[in-house]
Design an enzyme around this catalytic site. Structure first.
Site, PDB file in Angstrom:
ATOM      1  N   ALA A  47      15.234 -10.876   4.432  1.00 56.06           N
ATOM      2  CA  ALA A  47      15.738 -10.339   5.704  1.00 56.06           C
ATOM      3  C   ALA A  47      16.800  -9.232   5.548  1.00 56.06           C
ATOM      4  O   ALA A  47      16.627  -8.134   6.086  1.00 56.06           O
ATOM      5  CB  ALA A  47      16.248 -11.489   6.562  1.00 56.06           C
ATOM      6  N   ARG A  88       7.849  -5.823  10.364  1.00 54.47           N
ATOM      7  CA  ARG A  88       7.818  -7.290  10.243  1.00 54.47           C
ATOM      8  C   ARG A  88       8.620  -7.886  11.414  1.00 54.47           C
ATOM      9  O   ARG A  88       9.763  -7.476  11.639  1.00 54.47           O
ATOM     10  CB  ARG A  88       8.394  -7.733   8.877  1.00 54.47           C
ATOM     11  CG  ARG A  88       7.545  -7.232   7.700  1.00 54.47           C
ATOM     12  CD  ARG A  88       7.903  -7.913   6.401  1.00 54.47           C
ATOM     13  NE  ARG A  88       7.464  -9.290   6.379  1.00 54.47           N
ATOM     14  CZ  ARG A  88       7.842 -10.163   5.445  1.00 54.47           C
ATOM     15  NH1 ARG A  88       8.685  -9.800   4.484  1.00 54.47           N
ATOM     16  NH2 ARG A  88       7.387 -11.406   5.470  1.00 54.47           N
ATOM     17  N   ASP A 238      15.793 -16.019   8.045  1.00 57.97           N
ATOM     18  CA  ASP A 238      15.314 -14.746   8.597  1.00 57.97           C
ATOM     19  C   ASP A 238      15.839 -14.510  10.000  1.00 57.97           C
ATOM     20  O   ASP A 238      15.989 -13.383  10.434  1.00 57.97           O
ATOM     21  CB  ASP A 238      13.788 -14.704   8.606  1.00 57.97           C
ATOM     22  CG  ASP A 238      13.289 -14.290   7.243  1.00 57.97           C
ATOM     23  OD1 ASP A 238      13.292 -15.147   6.338  1.00 57.97           O
ATOM     24  OD2 ASP A 238      12.972 -13.098   7.070  1.00 57.97           O
TER      25      ASP A 238
HETATM   26  O1  MRU Z   1       8.513 -13.098   3.482  1.00 55.14           O
HETATM   27  P1  MRU Z   1       9.840 -12.862   2.822  1.00 55.14           P
HETATM   28  O2  MRU Z   1       9.766 -12.894   1.326  1.00 55.14           O
HETATM   29  O3  MRU Z   1      10.502 -11.604   3.335  1.00 55.14           O
HETATM   30  O4  MRU Z   1      10.715 -14.089   3.277  1.00 55.14           O
HETATM   31  C1  MRU Z   1      12.024 -14.177   2.794  1.00 55.14           C
HETATM   32  C2  MRU Z   1      12.724 -15.418   3.197  1.00 55.14           C
HETATM   33  O5  MRU Z   1      12.196 -16.262   3.875  1.00 55.14           O
HETATM   34  C3  MRU Z   1      14.156 -15.518   2.785  1.00 55.14           C
HETATM   35  O6  MRU Z   1      14.522 -16.842   2.581  1.00 55.14           O
HETATM   36  C4  MRU Z   1      15.044 -14.927   3.905  1.00 55.14           C
HETATM   37  O7  MRU Z   1      14.597 -13.646   4.266  1.00 55.14           O
HETATM   38  C5  MRU Z   1      16.455 -14.853   3.498  1.00 55.14           C
HETATM   39  S1  MRU Z   1      16.742 -13.631   2.287  1.00 55.14           S
HETATM   40  C6  MRU Z   1      18.396 -13.572   1.954  1.00 55.14           C
END
Ligand code: MRU
Length: 358
Positions: A47, A88, A238
């Protein structure tokens, strides 16, 4: 520190997270459209990192604008904001970063600044979003270290590390903070099907740091907990709704349920930019669904038969009542989150130090 994302003049450079750990390849995005594509295809993910990438993408896109009048320049700017917003849907940091860029643009336009001056402001804002994220992760690490026992076996899910942020990480920031505070930490990293962020990225980061790391497949967490081999769970987020419900990588909810059953504290680590007070609860968080191929295939080889249907949500929502605390750069916020998360955004006077536990 790991080079997640950087600006080199008018190019945004990012390590290709789809290829790690087998290959350390850098993708050089020369246009905003290339940055948007990199976010969508998960060259960069996590995120806070997505937010930084979008801001940098807008900044380089506008740098390249040939518009001389502010009206045409503004039309191009809003188009780029839309392009980034369509990449996204779940990580609120993306929309938060775009909003920050919009606010800077609006203020500069209101002051009657020239196109060149606005380009400069957008550059500076993108750099600030990057730098503040690293600072937030470090602060989170220091606060979070307090909840880590002196000798701790920590389970984490997905990758909430340096790669998912501008550097240092949120959940992995807490782990790094605990190690820096002299605690003995061993990490269990959930593999994290289907994109394998845990096995590929979390394990890669922690092994590089010399932190003992054991990779497990997602379906092993319950057995580990049942054998009393986990003391704490820390994950990233997220989007955190106003009531504390938290969207994070698919599978986080199952881990939280397991942690509750085994009386293991379950913490979420995230910067304030991940908290979305405008979203009242988890049921309002948009959940991204990704390509079926991520589930049916592994490394290009088909696992599931042709004709099988696939459900591939990228995230799930962990209800607030399963979360022991939300670790932020302003301290650790506790239930009831409807009150405590609102307080997280109250302005701090310069003499007042953030309370470690609120
Ligand atoms: O699909 P992604 O790899 O973008 O998902 C990432 C996550 O779910 C993380 O745990 C979240 O973004 C936190 S990152 C500090």
């Amino acid at each position: 520190m790991l080079p997640t994302i950087a600006r080199e003049d008018d190019v945004v450079v990012m390590v290709d997270q789809r290829k790690l750990p087998a290959q350390e390849v850098y993708v050089r995005c020369k246009t905003a459209a290339e940055v948007a594509r990199a976010i969508k295809t998960m060259v960069i993910r996590g995120a806070p990192a997505i937010g930084v990438a979008a801001a940098m993408g807008i900044a380089i896109g506008m740098r390249k604008s040939g518009a001389t009048g502010t009206q045409k320049f503004a039309a191009e700017f809003f188009k780029l904001c839309e392009l980034m917003a369509a990449t996204r849907p779940t990580a609120v940091n993306l929309f938060w970063a775009i909003e920050r860029m919009k606010r800077v643009f609006a203020a500069a336009a209101q002051e009657g600044r020239s196109v060149d001056e606005i380009k400069e402001y957008l550059d500076r804002q993108a750099a600030a979003i990057h730098d503040e994220d690293v600072a937030s992760c470090r602060a989170m690490g220091a606060f979070g270290a307090e909840v880590v026992p002196a000798d701790a076996r920590i389970l984490t899910h997905c990758n909430a590390g340096a790669l998912a942020t501008a550097g240092y990480g949120t959940a992995l920031g807490v782990i790094r903070g605990a190690v820096e505070a002299g605690k003995r930490v061993a990490v269990y990293a959930d593999e994290t099907r289907p994109f394998l962020q845990g096995a590929r990225l979390t394990a890669w980061e922690l092994v590089r740091d010399g932190i003992p790391t054991t990779v497990i497949t997602d379906n092993m967490a319950g057995a580990l907990m049942h054998q009393d081999r986990i003391d704490l769970v820390v994950v990233g987020a997220d989007r955190i709704a106003a009531n504390g419900d938290t969207a994070n990588k698919i599978g986080t909810y199952s881990v939280a349920i397991l942690a509750r059953e085994h009386r293991i504290p379950f913490y979420v680590a995230a910067p304030l930019s991940t908290i979305d007070l405008k979203t009242p609860d988890g049921s309002h968080i948009p959940i991204e669904e990704r390509d079926a191929r991520e589930v049916t295939h592994m490394g290009g080889a088909r696992l599931a038969p042709e004709g099988a249907r696939v459900w591939n949500p990228a995230f799930d929502v962990t209800p607030a009542h399963l979360i022991a605390g939300i670790i932020t750069e302003r301290g650790i916020f506790r239930p009831p989150y409807l009150d405590s998360l609102k307080r997280a955004f109250e302005p701090q006077s310069s003499t007042q130090h953030p309370a470690p536990s609120t």
